[in-house]
Write an enzyme that holds these catalytic residues in place. Sequence first.
Site, PDB file in Angstrom:
ATOM      1  N   LYS A 251      49.213  39.808  36.739  1.00  0.00           N
ATOM      2  CA  LYS A 251      48.101  40.636  37.200  1.00  0.00           C
ATOM      3  C   LYS A 251      48.534  41.494  38.406  1.00  0.00           C
ATOM      4  O   LYS A 251      49.593  41.245  39.001  1.00  0.00           O
ATOM      5  CB  LYS A 251      46.927  39.728  37.561  1.00  0.00           C
ATOM      6  CG  LYS A 251      46.386  38.926  36.358  1.00  0.00           C
ATOM      7  CD  LYS A 251      45.242  38.008  36.773  1.00  0.00           C
ATOM      8  CE  LYS A 251      44.738  37.181  35.606  1.00  0.00           C
ATOM      9  NZ  LYS A 251      43.596  36.303  35.985  1.00  0.00           N
TER      10      LYS A 251
ATOM     11  N   TYR B  78      38.694  40.836  28.388  1.00  0.00           N
ATOM     12  CA  TYR B  78      37.850  39.790  28.997  1.00  0.00           C
ATOM     13  C   TYR B  78      36.443  39.768  28.400  1.00  0.00           C
ATOM     14  O   TYR B  78      35.502  39.321  29.057  1.00  0.00           O
ATOM     15  CB  TYR B  78      37.797  39.983  30.517  1.00  0.00           C
ATOM     16  CG  TYR B  78      39.040  39.462  31.218  1.00  0.00           C
ATOM     17  CD1 TYR B  78      39.441  38.123  31.084  1.00  0.00           C
ATOM     18  CD2 TYR B  78      39.810  40.286  32.030  1.00  0.00           C
ATOM     19  CE1 TYR B  78      40.579  37.632  31.732  1.00  0.00           C
ATOM     20  CE2 TYR B  78      40.953  39.798  32.680  1.00  0.00           C
ATOM     21  CZ  TYR B  78      41.317  38.478  32.529  1.00  0.00           C
ATOM     22  OH  TYR B  78      42.441  37.985  33.169  1.00  0.00           O
TER      23      TYR B  78
ATOM     24  N   PHE C 215      31.174  37.302  37.721  1.00  0.00           N
ATOM     25  CA  PHE C 215      32.434  37.818  38.271  1.00  0.00           C
ATOM     26  C   PHE C 215      33.052  38.926  37.412  1.00  0.00           C
ATOM     27  O   PHE C 215      34.075  39.503  37.771  1.00  0.00           O
ATOM     28  CB  PHE C 215      33.444  36.679  38.479  1.00  0.00           C
ATOM     29  CG  PHE C 215      33.800  35.912  37.224  1.00  0.00           C
ATOM     30  CD1 PHE C 215      34.737  36.389  36.319  1.00  0.00           C
ATOM     31  CD2 PHE C 215      33.206  34.685  36.962  1.00  0.00           C
ATOM     32  CE1 PHE C 215      35.074  35.684  35.174  1.00  0.00           C
ATOM     33  CE2 PHE C 215      33.539  33.968  35.817  1.00  0.00           C
ATOM     34  CZ  PHE C 215      34.475  34.471  34.919  1.00  0.00           C
TER      35      PHE C 215
ATOM     36  N   ARG D 266      50.575  27.776  29.397  1.00  0.00           N
ATOM     37  CA  ARG D 266      49.343  27.464  30.147  1.00  0.00           C
ATOM     38  C   ARG D 266      49.619  26.389  31.198  1.00  0.00           C
ATOM     39  O   ARG D 266      49.105  26.445  32.305  1.00  0.00           O
ATOM     40  CB  ARG D 266      48.248  26.985  29.193  1.00  0.00           C
ATOM     41  CG  ARG D 266      47.688  28.062  28.294  1.00  0.00           C
ATOM     42  CD  ARG D 266      46.674  28.943  28.975  1.00  0.00           C
ATOM     43  NE  ARG D 266      45.447  28.249  29.307  1.00  0.00           N
ATOM     44  CZ  ARG D 266      44.364  28.856  29.787  1.00  0.00           C
ATOM     45  NH1 ARG D 266      44.371  30.170  30.016  1.00  0.00           N
ATOM     46  NH2 ARG D 266      43.280  28.182  30.069  1.00  0.00           N
TER      47      ARG D 266
ATOM     48  N   THR E 243      42.940  27.421  36.570  1.00  0.00           N
ATOM     49  CA  THR E 243      42.387  28.744  36.885  1.00  0.00           C
ATOM     50  C   THR E 243      42.251  28.962  38.393  1.00  0.00           C
ATOM     51  O   THR E 243      42.588  30.029  38.906  1.00  0.00           O
ATOM     52  CB  THR E 243      41.002  28.918  36.207  1.00  0.00           C
ATOM     53  OG1 THR E 243      41.153  28.673  34.807  1.00  0.00           O
ATOM     54  CG2 THR E 243      40.452  30.309  36.430  1.00  0.00           C
TER      55      THR E 243
ATOM     56  N   ARG F 151      50.392  29.305  39.585  1.00  0.00           N
ATOM     57  CA  ARG F 151      49.217  29.445  40.462  1.00  0.00           C
ATOM     58  C   ARG F 151      49.256  28.437  41.607  1.00  0.00           C
ATOM     59  O   ARG F 151      48.847  28.731  42.730  1.00  0.00           O
ATOM     60  CB  ARG F 151      47.935  29.298  39.640  1.00  0.00           C
ATOM     61  CG  ARG F 151      47.677  30.504  38.732  1.00  0.00           C
ATOM     62  CD  ARG F 151      46.575  30.210  37.731  1.00  0.00           C
ATOM     63  NE  ARG F 151      46.187  31.366  36.935  1.00  0.00           N
ATOM     64  CZ  ARG F 151      45.420  31.298  35.850  1.00  0.00           C
ATOM     65  NH1 ARG F 151      44.969  30.108  35.430  1.00  0.00           N
ATOM     66  NH2 ARG F 151      45.108  32.386  35.185  1.00  0.00           N
TER      67      ARG F 151
ATOM     68  N   ASN G 243      44.569  35.116  40.939  1.00  0.00           N
ATOM     69  CA  ASN G 243      45.356  33.979  40.438  1.00  0.00           C
ATOM     70  C   ASN G 243      46.602  34.392  39.649  1.00  0.00           C
ATOM     71  O   ASN G 243      47.122  33.629  38.842  1.00  0.00           O
ATOM     72  CB  ASN G 243      44.467  32.987  39.681  1.00  0.00           C
ATOM     73  CG  ASN G 243      43.857  33.599  38.437  1.00  0.00           C
ATOM     74  OD1 ASN G 243      44.151  34.748  38.100  1.00  0.00           O
ATOM     75  ND2 ASN G 243      43.020  32.833  37.755  1.00  0.00           N
TER      76      ASN G 243
ATOM     77  N   HIS H 218      47.772  35.870  33.707  1.00  0.00           N
ATOM     78  CA  HIS H 218      46.944  35.469  32.563  1.00  0.00           C
ATOM     79  C   HIS H 218      47.847  34.897  31.480  1.00  0.00           C
ATOM     80  O   HIS H 218      48.955  35.368  31.279  1.00  0.00           O
ATOM     81  CB  HIS H 218      46.217  36.697  31.990  1.00  0.00           C
ATOM     82  CG  HIS H 218      45.640  36.425  30.632  1.00  0.00           C
ATOM     83  ND1 HIS H 218      44.424  35.808  30.464  1.00  0.00           N
ATOM     84  CD2 HIS H 218      46.138  36.631  29.383  1.00  0.00           C
ATOM     85  CE1 HIS H 218      44.199  35.664  29.159  1.00  0.00           C
ATOM     86  NE2 HIS H 218      45.221  36.160  28.485  1.00  0.00           N
TER      87      HIS H 218
ATOM     88  N   GLU I 175      45.077  38.752  21.331  1.00  0.00           N
ATOM     89  CA  GLU I 175      45.496  39.462  22.545  1.00  0.00           C
ATOM     90  C   GLU I 175      46.792  40.249  22.335  1.00  0.00           C
ATOM     91  O   GLU I 175      46.933  41.364  22.840  1.00  0.00           O
ATOM     92  CB  GLU I 175      45.636  38.464  23.700  1.00  0.00           C
ATOM     93  CG  GLU I 175      44.272  37.914  24.116  1.00  0.00           C
ATOM     94  CD  GLU I 175      44.301  36.852  25.214  1.00  0.00           C
ATOM     95  OE1 GLU I 175      43.225  36.506  25.713  1.00  0.00           O
ATOM     96  OE2 GLU I 175      45.399  36.359  25.567  1.00  0.00           O
TER      97      GLU I 175
HETATM   98  P1  IDP Z   1      42.107  31.457  32.775  1.00  0.00           P
HETATM   99  O1  IDP Z   1      42.663  32.767  33.279  1.00  0.00           O
HETATM  100  O2  IDP Z   1      42.711  30.290  33.517  1.00  0.00           O
HETATM  101  O3  IDP Z   1      42.184  31.323  31.276  1.00  0.00           O
HETATM  102  P2  IDP Z   1      39.210  31.966  32.500  1.00  0.00           P
HETATM  103  O4  IDP Z   1      38.153  30.941  32.731  1.00  0.00           O
HETATM  104  O5  IDP Z   1      39.448  32.455  31.112  1.00  0.00           O
HETATM  105  O6  IDP Z   1      40.563  31.417  33.174  1.00  0.00           O
HETATM  106  O7  IDP Z   1      38.825  33.204  33.436  1.00  0.00           O
HETATM  107  C1  IDP Z   1      39.504  34.439  33.285  1.00  0.00           C
HETATM  108  C2  IDP Z   1      39.803  35.004  34.642  1.00  0.00           C
HETATM  109  O8  IDP Z   1      38.572  35.349  35.273  1.00  0.00           O
HETATM  110  C3  IDP Z   1      40.469  34.040  35.618  1.00  0.00           C
HETATM  111  O9  IDP Z   1      41.874  33.969  35.465  1.00  0.00           O
HETATM  112  C4  IDP Z   1      40.103  34.663  36.958  1.00  0.00           C
HETATM  113  O10 IDP Z   1      40.951  35.772  37.255  1.00  0.00           O
HETATM  114  C5  IDP Z   1      38.699  35.188  36.666  1.00  0.00           C
HETATM  115  N1  IDP Z   1      37.693  34.247  37.113  1.00  0.00           N
HETATM  116  C6  IDP Z   1      37.252  33.141  36.481  1.00  0.00           C
HETATM  117  N2  IDP Z   1      36.300  32.507  37.183  1.00  0.00           N
HETATM  118  C7  IDP Z   1      36.120  33.249  38.295  1.00  0.00           C
HETATM  119  C8  IDP Z   1      35.270  33.128  39.434  1.00  0.00           C
HETATM  120  O11 IDP Z   1      34.464  32.197  39.559  1.00  0.00           O
HETATM  121  N3  IDP Z   1      35.390  34.098  40.377  1.00  0.00           N
HETATM  122  C9  IDP Z   1      36.256  35.135  40.274  1.00  0.00           C
HETATM  123  N4  IDP Z   1      37.062  35.287  39.230  1.00  0.00           N
HETATM  124  C10 IDP Z   1      37.017  34.355  38.255  1.00  0.00           C
END
Ligand code: IDP
Length: 150
Positions: free
Chosen positions: A9, A49, A57, A85, A91, A102, A112, A115, A126
């Site tokens: 990212k 997304y 968010f 993963r 996350t 991370r 973070n 992806h 994807e």
């Molecule tokens: P992942 O990236 O670990 O698969 P997901 O739950 O699919 O996690 O969420 C996608 C992305 O959305 C996360 O990597 C993060 O960048 C963002 N995200 C998820 N939850 C939050 C939040 O509570 N606040 C801000 N960003 C979030």
Amino acid sequence: MERTFMAIKPDGVQRGLVGEILRRFEAKGFTLVGLKLMHVSKELAEKHYDVHRERPFFPGLVEFITSGPLVAMVWEGDGVVASARKMIGATNPLSAEPGTIRGDFGISIGRNLIHGSDAIETAQREIALWFSSEELVSWQPAAVAWLVES
Ligand code: IDP
């Protein structure tokens, strides 16, 4: 052969972690089959997304993903989806184990770093969303005999 989609990212690019992140997947033994630096459009970010469209968010996430260059990539190897993963970590970087990307480099869920597709079917969707078939290179590393028993 199993493939996964990953993206470093904009925070990972801005912080100069591209080499470090690529190094980890190379050293593990996965094969890079697609790689490009790109400034993502709002349309692509929203499609990628889409499952989070209703989350609070979502607007901030799309703004962040489109805020600067990102490195999109496809990696190949047995079990690469689940293994990547694990290497990426939870996350929320504060909950991610040390030794994960991370866990080693992040402190905020909204920054973070990387992806990674969460399942084989997601990876297929994807990869098709981010790469054309001409952009993916099928090749066999010379070291394969030293990585996988035949
Ligand atoms: P992942 O990236 O670990 O698969 P997901 O739950 O699919 O996690 O969420 C996608 C992305 O959305 C996360 O990597 C993060 O960048 C963002 N995200 C998820 N939850 C939050 C939040 O509570 N606040 C801000 N960003 C979030």
